[in-house]
Design an enzyme around this catalytic site. Structure first.
Site, PDB file in Angstrom:
ATOM      1  N   HIS A 467       2.821   0.384  36.681  1.00 48.26           N
ATOM      2  CA  HIS A 467       3.950   0.708  35.801  1.00 48.26           C
ATOM      3  C   HIS A 467       4.575   2.047  36.210  1.00 48.26           C
ATOM      4  O   HIS A 467       5.794   2.145  36.412  1.00 48.26           O
ATOM      5  CB  HIS A 467       3.458   0.763  34.355  1.00 48.26           C
ATOM      6  CG  HIS A 467       4.499   1.132  33.354  1.00 48.26           C
ATOM      7  ND1 HIS A 467       5.123   0.215  32.541  1.00 48.26           N
ATOM      8  CD2 HIS A 467       5.044   2.334  33.022  1.00 48.26           C
ATOM      9  CE1 HIS A 467       5.995   0.825  31.758  1.00 48.26           C
ATOM     10  NE2 HIS A 467       5.968   2.118  32.031  1.00 48.26           N
ATOM     11  N   GLU A 468       3.739   3.072  36.316  1.00 49.42           N
ATOM     12  CA  GLU A 468       4.274   4.397  36.635  1.00 49.42           C
ATOM     13  C   GLU A 468       4.806   4.457  38.061  1.00 49.42           C
ATOM     14  O   GLU A 468       5.756   5.182  38.344  1.00 49.42           O
ATOM     15  CB  GLU A 468       3.206   5.470  36.406  1.00 49.42           C
ATOM     16  CG  GLU A 468       2.668   5.537  34.983  1.00 49.42           C
ATOM     17  CD  GLU A 468       3.752   5.690  33.921  1.00 49.42           C
ATOM     18  OE1 GLU A 468       4.850   6.203  34.247  1.00 49.42           O
ATOM     19  OE2 GLU A 468       3.507   5.293  32.766  1.00 49.42           O
ATOM     20  N   HIS A 471       8.329   3.242  37.962  1.00 49.92           N
ATOM     21  CA  HIS A 471       9.242   4.348  37.629  1.00 49.92           C
ATOM     22  C   HIS A 471       9.496   5.219  38.858  1.00 49.92           C
ATOM     23  O   HIS A 471      10.631   5.646  39.119  1.00 49.92           O
ATOM     24  CB  HIS A 471       8.623   5.224  36.532  1.00 49.92           C
ATOM     25  CG  HIS A 471       8.779   4.710  35.146  1.00 49.92           C
ATOM     26  ND1 HIS A 471       9.988   4.308  34.622  1.00 49.92           N
ATOM     27  CD2 HIS A 471       7.868   4.570  34.137  1.00 49.92           C
ATOM     28  CE1 HIS A 471       9.822   3.928  33.359  1.00 49.92           C
ATOM     29  NE2 HIS A 471       8.552   4.075  33.044  1.00 49.92           N
ATOM     30  N   HIS A 474      11.953   3.821  41.218  1.00 47.52           N
ATOM     31  CA  HIS A 474      13.308   3.966  40.668  1.00 47.52           C
ATOM     32  C   HIS A 474      13.866   5.342  41.019  1.00 47.52           C
ATOM     33  O   HIS A 474      15.047   5.492  41.382  1.00 47.52           O
ATOM     34  CB  HIS A 474      13.250   3.772  39.156  1.00 47.52           C
ATOM     35  CG  HIS A 474      14.567   3.482  38.521  1.00 47.52           C
ATOM     36  ND1 HIS A 474      14.733   3.369  37.158  1.00 47.52           N
ATOM     37  CD2 HIS A 474      15.801   3.287  39.033  1.00 47.52           C
ATOM     38  CE1 HIS A 474      15.986   3.096  36.873  1.00 47.52           C
ATOM     39  NE2 HIS A 474      16.664   3.054  38.001  1.00 47.52           N
TER      40      HIS A 474
END
Length: 685
Positions: A467-468, A471, A474
């Protein structure tokens, strides 16, 4: 400390370029650096005000001011989250009002606002990215109160500084209350069931304090391990109470770190600020920077999901209670859930943990990023890291062209904020002909290595890491050269979780699981039968997980959508009402969850926690495109990179999604992914 620390050349916070020298930054550097920074940036703003006909060069100079503030204040904020100390915290708290006042005054600057209006007329729609920078700036001026009468401007400024201070205090109280708790035990029978990695760490902590036995902390990994694995109900109940009463009137030191008065003031100040700006409440103000069009749309979306999920959650709780042979308390649910999962799937979280040593997981994770996006991550020795366990990775394109960098800080320790997050270290920018490559902070709170045993991750930890890292991608793969729109900056907040939740899906794919796993003693990958049962268990207790998140989201949004600011018993009454409506597990009266809800009272999710579910719809639908074309399809990955990851905030979030998917998002992929059957009713977006 002598006055020479204020000199530009002597202060590590004022280095003009390169990575921050974190290890060299001392608390005594902070205030001189911030004062010098704000003084020089005010001078720069004076020069911009004098320009009657602004151009894109003027726009770049304005962006450079914001970036200069970030280059100094960003490292200070980061260090205060990961290696907090009384001295650093004091320095941070002294400077927070200075930075807040600077930013608030900037948002109300009528002359600069007129310059942006003129630039907007000059640019029009001919330069897409520049036009978006200007549109966002004009929006931020409006939300900063630039159009208010002078008396109301002053009132707004008076609200912003204490609000920032209260939000910081909320986080600090929670950190201190968490660190203050410890549990010392000398009887091994009372710790039966706890994972070896937790016991080894607790034994080491006891030795460091010259104690016999085990010393357990209240960090995230330890709390989860206790309520999931401890055979002693007494110990589970003890830990549940300690976790649920942090920073509250129910804690061992209720007068020291009680966040309840802070909640009341935070809500009051937010409401007053929103009303000053012409909004009915803070929720309406919050949506000015999000995809959702109205509070009603958000509430309907959340209630629709709750209606679809609650029956399943009720059935799951009934199944757990029947399995346990009794009614379950909140501290029993994870324990019996894990027991039932073991019986039903022959799958133990602790058994598969041995297959996920952190170094192997990271190698497989980075190989996946290379396969999807053609990038390479290579470990380098971190230059002046803030802690000895910090890692650094240089990132490049396949041809070796530098792309950016990634810091990793992955282990729980005292004086570090709990949870997991990605934060910007350096923003991508190309201003005044100078190029700056992006660097991200990826922060988690996993169990530390003990002696020769590496950190071993649960699969939940693996999903968190993915998940991180989503990010981080991105932030790192952006192609936008204005920092206010690069990476996650400028992205609608209810879309910012799309890349992270999208990337979680890869942590479940058999091919990826084989790549990221390797038993820490034998090196053997996770067996295929375990991979199959792991995926079978993906929707296990998904109804309970769904309603829990919806409880948080509805509480947050309705709290900020109230016609008057809520306080004291009203806050607790609202939470009780939401729980009666959505939840199937009712907590004891002493539970003070709201006092620990840092996402909304200290972070950026106020009236925005719904974003996790909103973006989950986007993420599930986006991943469905990969399911259709192939999970590793290079053309689809390139389209996702180009349409979603590369554009940052330079495009409207819905437009970016439609470009990738060819249509607006649908709810069905999320319902299918979570195992929740769709009913015949209108679909939420």
């Amino acid at each position: 400390m002598t006055a020479h620390l204020s000199d530009h050349d002597e202060n590590p916070l004022l280095a003009a370029d390169g990575l921050p020298r974190f290890a060299a930054i001392m608390p005594e550097h902070v205030e001189p650096a911030v004062q010098w920074l704000l003084r020089t940036q005010r001078d720069a703003l004076d020069g911009l005000r004098d320009v009657e006909e602004p151009t894109t060069d003027w726009l770049e100079a304005f962006e450079k001011i914001h970036e200069s503030v970030h280059r100094v204040w960003g490292p200070v904020s980061h260090l205060n989250s990961v290696v907090s100390s009384p001295e650093l915290r004091d320095a941070y708290n002294r400077c927070l009002p200075l930075v807040t006042e600077f930013e608030t005054a900037l948002g109300q600057d009528a002359v600069l606002h007129r310059r942006f209006v003129a630039l907007d007329e000059r640019i029009g729609a001919t330069k897409g990215t520049e036009a978006q920078v200007v549109r966002h700036a004009l929006r931020d001026f409006r939300l900063g109160g630039v159009a208010l009468p002078e008396a109301d401007k002053a009132k707004f400024r008076e609200l912003m500084t204490p609000l920032a201070e209260l939000q910081a205090s909320f986080e600090q109280n929670l950190m201190d209350a968490t660190d203050a708790f410890s549990y010392h035990e000398t009887d091994p029978d009372k710790l039966a069931g706890l994972p070896a990695i937790v016991l080894d760490g607790a034994r080491k902590a006891a030795r460091e304090k010259d104690l016999d036995g085990w010393l357990l902390a209240l960090n995230g990994p330890t709390y989860v391990a206790v309520v999931t694995h401890a055979e002693s109900e007494e110990l589970r109940a003890l830990y549940y109470r300690a976790w649920a009463t942090r920073a509250s009137d129910q804690s061992p030191e209720p007068e020291r770190w009680n966040n309840a008065p802070l909640i009341d003031e935070i809500l009051r100040l937010r409401h007053e600020a929103a009303v000053l700006l012409g909004f009915s409440d803070y929720a309406e103000l919050s949506l000015a920077t999000k995809m959702a069009g109205s509070p009603g749309e958000v509430i309907d979306f959340l209630r629709d999901l709750a209606g679809r999920s609650r029956e399943r959650a009720t059935d799951e709780l009934r199944t757990l209670s029947e399995y346990a042979g009794r009614e379950l308390a909140p501290w029993d649910v994870s324990y019996y859930g894990e027991k039932l999962k073991q019986d039903r799937f022959r799958l133990s979280e602790e058994e598969i943990r041995a297959y996920f040593p952190l170094p192997r997981v990271l190698d497989g994770l980075f190989a996946l990023a290379e396969r999807l996006y053609g990038i390479r991550l290579r470990a380098q020795e971190a230059d002046a890291p803030w802690h000895s366990t910090v890692g650094y990775y240089a990132i490049s394109h396949a041809d070796g062209t530098p792309l950016g960098g990634l810091y990793t800080d992955l282990f729980a320790r005292p004086n570090k904020r709990s949870g997991a997050w990605m934060n910007t270290c350096v923003n991508r920018a190309r201003l005044s002909g100078e190029t700056q490559l992006p660097v991200a902070h990826l922060v988690c709170n996993f169990s530390s290595p003990v002696d020769d045993t590496p950190s071993l991750l649960t699969h939940y930890d693996v999903v968190t890491l993915f998940h991180e890292f989503g990010h981080s991608l991105h932030h790192l793969l952006t192609e936008v050269e204005y920092p206010s729109l690069s990476g996650i900056n400028g992205v609608a907040w209810d879309a910012v979780e799309l890349p992270s939740q999208f990337f979680e899906n890869y942590a479940w794919l058999p091919e990826v699981l084989r790549e990221i796993s390797g038993h820490h003693e034998t090196g053997e990958p996770l067996p295929d039968e375990k991979i199959a049962t792991l995926n079978e268990s993906r929707t296990f207790l998904s109804g309970l997980a769904m309603v829990r998140q919806l409880e948080f989201a509805l509480f947050d949004f309705e709290l900020h959508h109230a016609p008057e600011p809520q306080s004291g018993d009203e806050v607790r009454a609202l939470l009780a009402r939401i729980r009666n409506e959505v939840a199937v597990i009712q907590p004891p009266d002493y539970n003070r969850f709201e006092n620990t809800f840092a996402h909304i009272f200290a972070g950026g999710y106020a009236a925005g926690y719904y974003s996790y579910k909103w973006a989950e719809v986007l993420a599930a639908d986006a991943f469905a495109a990969f399911e259709e074309a192939g999970a590793f399809d290079v053309a689809t990955a390139e389209r996702f990179r180009r349409s979603i990851l590369a554009v940052g905030g330079s495009r409207d979030a819905m437009d970016a999604f439609v470009e990738f998917r060819g249509r607006e998002p649908r709810l069905e992929p999320l319902l299918r992914q979570t195992g929740i059957t769709a009913r015949r009713r209108s679909q939420a977006t």
